[in-house]
Design a protein around this motif. Sequence first.
Motif, PDB file in Angstrom:
ATOM      1  N   LEU A  69       0.825  -1.205   0.000  1.00 26.33           N
ATOM      2  CA  LEU A  69       0.000   0.000   0.000  1.00 26.33           C
ATOM      3  C   LEU A  69       0.856   1.250   0.000  1.00 26.33           C
ATOM      4  O   LEU A  69       0.508   2.267  -0.630  1.00 26.33           O
ATOM      5  CB  LEU A  69      -0.915  -0.010   1.243  1.00 26.33           C
ATOM      6  N   ALA A  70       2.015   1.202   0.673  1.00 30.61           N
ATOM      7  CA  ALA A  70       2.893   2.375   0.722  1.00 30.61           C
ATOM      8  C   ALA A  70       3.439   2.707  -0.662  1.00 30.61           C
ATOM      9  O   ALA A  70       3.528   3.893  -1.038  1.00 30.61           O
ATOM     10  CB  ALA A  70       4.038   2.120   1.703  1.00 30.61           C
ATOM     11  N   ASN A  71       3.807   1.687  -1.460  1.00 35.41           N
ATOM     12  CA  ASN A  71       4.344   1.942  -2.794  1.00 35.41           C
ATOM     13  C   ASN A  71       3.292   2.504  -3.747  1.00 35.41           C
ATOM     14  O   ASN A  71       3.632   3.192  -4.720  1.00 35.41           O
ATOM     15  CB  ASN A  71       4.911   0.649  -3.387  1.00 35.41           C
ATOM     16  N   SER A  72       2.009   2.211  -3.480  1.00 37.15           N
ATOM     17  CA  SER A  72       0.947   2.679  -4.379  1.00 37.15           C
ATOM     18  C   SER A  72       0.324   4.004  -3.934  1.00 37.15           C
ATOM     19  O   SER A  72      -0.624   4.472  -4.564  1.00 37.15           O
ATOM     20  CB  SER A  72      -0.150   1.615  -4.478  1.00 37.15           C
ATOM     21  N   THR A  73       0.853   4.610  -2.847  1.00 36.17           N
ATOM     22  CA  THR A  73       0.263   5.845  -2.310  1.00 36.17           C
ATOM     23  C   THR A  73       0.211   6.975  -3.339  1.00 36.17           C
ATOM     24  O   THR A  73      -0.824   7.655  -3.447  1.00 36.17           O
ATOM     25  CB  THR A  73       1.039   6.291  -1.055  1.00 36.17           C
ATOM     26  N   PRO A  74       1.266   7.251  -4.109  1.00 30.79           N
ATOM     27  CA  PRO A  74       1.162   8.354  -5.086  1.00 30.79           C
ATOM     28  C   PRO A  74       0.042   8.143  -6.097  1.00 30.79           C
ATOM     29  O   PRO A  74      -0.663   9.099  -6.456  1.00 30.79           O
ATOM     30  CB  PRO A  74       2.534   8.362  -5.765  1.00 30.79           C
ATOM     31  N   TYR A  75      -0.129   6.928  -6.537  1.00 26.30           N
ATOM     32  CA  TYR A  75      -1.169   6.643  -7.533  1.00 26.30           C
ATOM     33  C   TYR A  75      -2.567   6.752  -6.915  1.00 26.30           C
ATOM     34  O   TYR A  75      -3.510   7.209  -7.562  1.00 26.30           O
ATOM     35  CB  TYR A  75      -0.956   5.250  -8.128  1.00 26.30           C
ATOM     36  N   LEU A  76      -2.694   6.313  -5.650  1.00 26.56           N
ATOM     37  CA  LEU A  76      -3.978   6.460  -4.968  1.00 26.56           C
ATOM     38  C   LEU A  76      -4.346   7.935  -4.802  1.00 26.56           C
ATOM     39  O   LEU A  76      -5.515   8.313  -4.937  1.00 26.56           O
ATOM     40  CB  LEU A  76      -3.922   5.778  -3.591  1.00 26.56           C
ATOM     41  N   GLY A  77      -3.347   8.770  -4.513  1.00 24.13           N
ATOM     42  CA  GLY A  77      -3.612  10.206  -4.409  1.00 24.13           C
ATOM     43  C   GLY A  77      -4.085  10.793  -5.727  1.00 24.13           C
ATOM     44  O   GLY A  77      -5.010  11.629  -5.761  1.00 24.13           O
ATOM     45  N   GLY A  78      -3.458  10.376  -6.832  1.00 21.56           N
ATOM     46  CA  GLY A  78      -3.891  10.867  -8.142  1.00 21.56           C
ATOM     47  C   GLY A  78      -5.298  10.406  -8.489  1.00 21.56           C
ATOM     48  O   GLY A  78      -6.107  11.180  -9.032  1.00 21.56           O
ATOM     49  N   ILE A  79      -5.610   9.143  -8.193  1.00 20.93           N
ATOM     50  CA  ILE A  79      -6.969   8.636  -8.453  1.00 20.93           C
ATOM     51  C   ILE A  79      -7.998   9.402  -7.626  1.00 20.93           C
ATOM     52  O   ILE A  79      -9.081   9.759  -8.113  1.00 20.93           O
ATOM     53  CB  ILE A  79      -7.029   7.125  -8.147  1.00 20.93           C
ATOM     54  N   LEU A  80      -7.665   9.690  -6.345  1.00 23.52           N
ATOM     55  CA  LEU A  80      -8.587  10.449  -5.493  1.00 23.52           C
ATOM     56  C   LEU A  80      -8.854  11.834  -6.080  1.00 23.52           C
ATOM     57  O   LEU A  80     -10.009  12.290  -6.104  1.00 23.52           O
ATOM     58  CB  LEU A  80      -8.002  10.574  -4.084  1.00 23.52           C
ATOM     59  N   LEU A  81      -7.806  12.498  -6.575  1.00 22.58           N
ATOM     60  CA  LEU A  81      -7.980  13.833  -7.154  1.00 22.58           C
ATOM     61  C   LEU A  81      -8.913  13.790  -8.360  1.00 22.58           C
ATOM     62  O   LEU A  81      -9.826  14.622  -8.494  1.00 22.58           O
ATOM     63  CB  LEU A  81      -6.613  14.394  -7.553  1.00 22.58           C
ATOM     64  N   VAL A  82      -8.734  12.809  -9.231  1.00 23.09           N
ATOM     65  CA  VAL A  82      -9.584  12.694 -10.421  1.00 23.09           C
ATOM     66  C   VAL A  82     -11.040  12.435 -10.028  1.00 23.09           C
ATOM     67  O   VAL A  82     -11.972  13.042 -10.573  1.00 23.09           O
ATOM     68  CB  VAL A  82      -9.043  11.579 -11.353  1.00 23.09           C
ATOM     69  N   ILE A  83     -11.241  11.541  -9.072  1.00 29.71           N
ATOM     70  CA  ILE A  83     -12.610  11.173  -8.680  1.00 29.71           C
ATOM     71  C   ILE A  83     -13.331  12.353  -8.038  1.00 29.71           C
ATOM     72  O   ILE A  83     -14.506  12.627  -8.330  1.00 29.71           O
ATOM     73  CB  ILE A  83     -12.576   9.959  -7.729  1.00 29.71           C
ATOM     74  N   VAL A  84     -12.641  13.097  -7.165  1.00 31.42           N
ATOM     75  CA  VAL A  84     -13.296  14.224  -6.490  1.00 31.42           C
ATOM     76  C   VAL A  84     -13.599  15.336  -7.486  1.00 31.42           C
ATOM     77  O   VAL A  84     -14.651  16.001  -7.398  1.00 31.42           O
ATOM     78  CB  VAL A  84     -12.432  14.727  -5.322  1.00 31.42           C
ATOM     79  N   LEU A  85     -12.710  15.579  -8.448  1.00 28.51           N
ATOM     80  CA  LEU A  85     -12.991  16.598  -9.471  1.00 28.51           C
ATOM     81  C   LEU A  85     -14.200  16.196 -10.316  1.00 28.51           C
ATOM     82  O   LEU A  85     -15.047  17.043 -10.654  1.00 28.51           O
ATOM     83  CB  LEU A  85     -11.761  16.802 -10.354  1.00 28.51           C
ATOM     84  N   ALA A  86     -14.297  14.905 -10.655  1.00 29.11           N
ATOM     85  CA  ALA A  86     -15.484  14.434 -11.375  1.00 29.11           C
ATOM     86  C   ALA A  86     -16.738  14.590 -10.508  1.00 29.11           C
ATOM     87  O   ALA A  86     -17.816  14.932 -11.013  1.00 29.11           O
ATOM     88  CB  ALA A  86     -15.290  12.973 -11.793  1.00 29.11           C
TER      89      ALA A  86
END
Length: 630
Positions: A534-551
Amino acid sequence: MESGLVASHRLRVPFAAAHHRHHPAAPPHLLRQRRGSVAATPLRLGLHLPTPTPLRLPAALPLRPSLPPLRAAAASAAAPEPVGSASPKFLGVETKTLKKIVPLGLMFFCILFNYTILRDTKDVLVVTAKGSSAEIIPFLKTWVNLPMAIGFMLLYTKLADVLSKEALFYTVIFPFIAFFGAFGYLLYPMRDAIHPTALADRLLAALGPSFLGPVAILRVWSFCLFYVMAELWGSVVISVLFWGFANQITTVEEAKEFYPLFGLGANVALIFSGRTVKYFSNMRQNLGPGVDGWAISLRGMMSIVVLLGLVIAGIYWGVNKFVIDKSAAPVVERKKKDKPKLSMGESLKVLVSSRYVRDLATLVVAYGISINLVEVTWKSKLKAQYPSPNEYSSFMGDFSTATGIATFTMMLLGRVILRKFGWGVAATITPAVLLLTGVGFFSLILFGEPLTPLMATLGMTPLLAAVYVGAMQNIFSKSAKYSLFDPCKEMAYIPLDEDMKVKGKAAIDVVCNPLGKSGGALIQQFMILSFGSLANSTPYLGGILLVIVLAWLGAVRSLDSQFSPLAKQELEKEKMLKAKTVETTAQVVGSGNGSLQETLASENSANGSAIKVSQEPESTTSEKSGQQSQ
C-alpha cells in the motif's frame, strides 16, 4: 321506539316537575300552544327523535314547560360528552406515546453504543495483529464481508417466513451477544492455538509479499470473523431489527416528530462510547509488566457489549409485554409500493439514458470510492504511529468522540445551510472537504521529508501530522456526509417524474451502491498486487482520489443546473395547488357559513318568540299565536 319514549319521558318529566313546584298549572289553550312549541324544538335543534304516539303524562304532573332549560337539555342530549377524559400528557407529549418513544430511544442508544465499540475494536484487531496490516481491509471487505452479508440476509428472509416477529428478533440478536461474549473470554485468549500461523507463513513465502492481505485473512481468521460480525451488527441490528420494530409500533405522526431525535441521540451515543473505548484502552498503564493489557481491555469492552445486548433484548420484551396492547391494536395492512426490480442491463440503460440520473449516480459512486481510498491508507499510517493495540484503540476512542461531536454540530447546521445557501452549496461541501483534506493528507505522506524541521518545531513528525490530518479528513467527511450529502442526495429524487424517480433509484441501488462501496477496495487490491504494498501505491492512490473528487464536483455543478429549475417548477406547482385549495375551501366555507347563519338567525328568532311567549300576558300570547298560525 319504546326506548325513545322512555328517554323522552325522562327528559321532560324532571323539568316539568321542577316547574310545577314554582308555577301554577297553565290554562288548557296555552298548554296546547306550548306543547306545540316543545314538539317543534327538537326539530330546530337538529335532533332526530322518534315520532311516537302522544305521551300521556300522569295528572299529578301537569306540564308547564320552560323553553330555555328544555333547549339546553336537548342540546346536551344532541352533543354528548366524549367517553373518557383526554389522554394525560407529560411535557406536552401524551404518556402513551412516551411509553413507546422512551424505550425506543434507550434501545437505539444501546445499539449505537455497542456499534461504536465494535467498529473501533474490529479495526484494532485486524490491523495490529501480528502478520497483518491495513492491507487486509480491502480484501476482507470484498471477499469475506460481502458474501457473508448476502448469506445472512438470505437466511434472515427464510427465518422471517417461519418465525413470529418476536421469535425472529431474539433468534437474530442472541447469536451476536453470544459471539461477542465468547470472543472476549474464549476465542481471543485461545488465538495462538486456533490460528494457522505456520500454514500462513508457508503460503506467504510461496506467493510473495504482495499477497500479505489475502493470506492474513487465513492467518487471523477469528479476528476477521469478529470484523464481519461487527459490520453485520450495524447493518442487521440497526437497520433491520431496530427500525423494523420502530416502524411497527409507531404512527406516522410520532415518527415525524421523534425520528430526527434518534439521529441526534446516535451521535450522543458515539461520544459516550468513544470515551468508554478510551478508558478501557488506557487500562494498560495501570497493569504490571508481562500482563496482556489488550486482552483485559477487550474483555471489559465485550462485557459491556454483552450487558447492553441483554438490555436491548429486555427492553424489546418489556415493550411487547406491557406497552403494546395486541388485542386492542388495529391490524394495519400497509400496501407495499411497487418497486421495479431492474436487471443489471436495464439499470445501465436507465443510467445512460438520463443525464440527471447519471450525475446523481456519480455522486454516490464518488463518495464510496473516495472515502475508502483515504481511510485504508490512513489506517496504515495509524498502525505505524500506534503499533500497540491499546494505543491504537485509545486513539480510535478519541476519533469516535470527535466524530460524534462534529456530526451532531453539522446536523444542526445542515438545515441552516440548505435553507440559506441552497442545494448547490450544500452538495458541494462534502467533496470540497474530501478534496482539501485528501490533498493535505497525501502531500504529507509524499513530501513529508522537507517539512520535518517545521514539524519538529510543532512537536510532531510528518507521520503524526499525516495521522492527524487523515483523522480530520475522516471526521469532517463523515459528518458532512450524514448532515449534507445524504439529505441532498434524497432531495435530488423529488423533482423527477414518478417513473424515472422509481427506476432511477432502483438503478442506483443495483449498480452504484455496490460499486461505491467496493470500488475503492477493488482499486486498492489492484494497486497492492501491482506495486507490492500500500505504501508503494500511495502516489497513484492520491492521483486517483484527485480525479474522482474533481469528477464529483463536476457532477454536482451539472446536477445543480438541472435540479434548481425543476425544484422551482415543483415549488410553483405546490403554491398554485395550495392557492386553489385555499380558494376552494374559502368558497365552501363561505357558502356553508351563509346557510349556517340563516339557520342560526331563524332559530334565534324562534327562541326570541318562545321566550316572549313565556313572559307576556296570556291575551298577548294568544294574539301572537293566532298571527303566527295565520
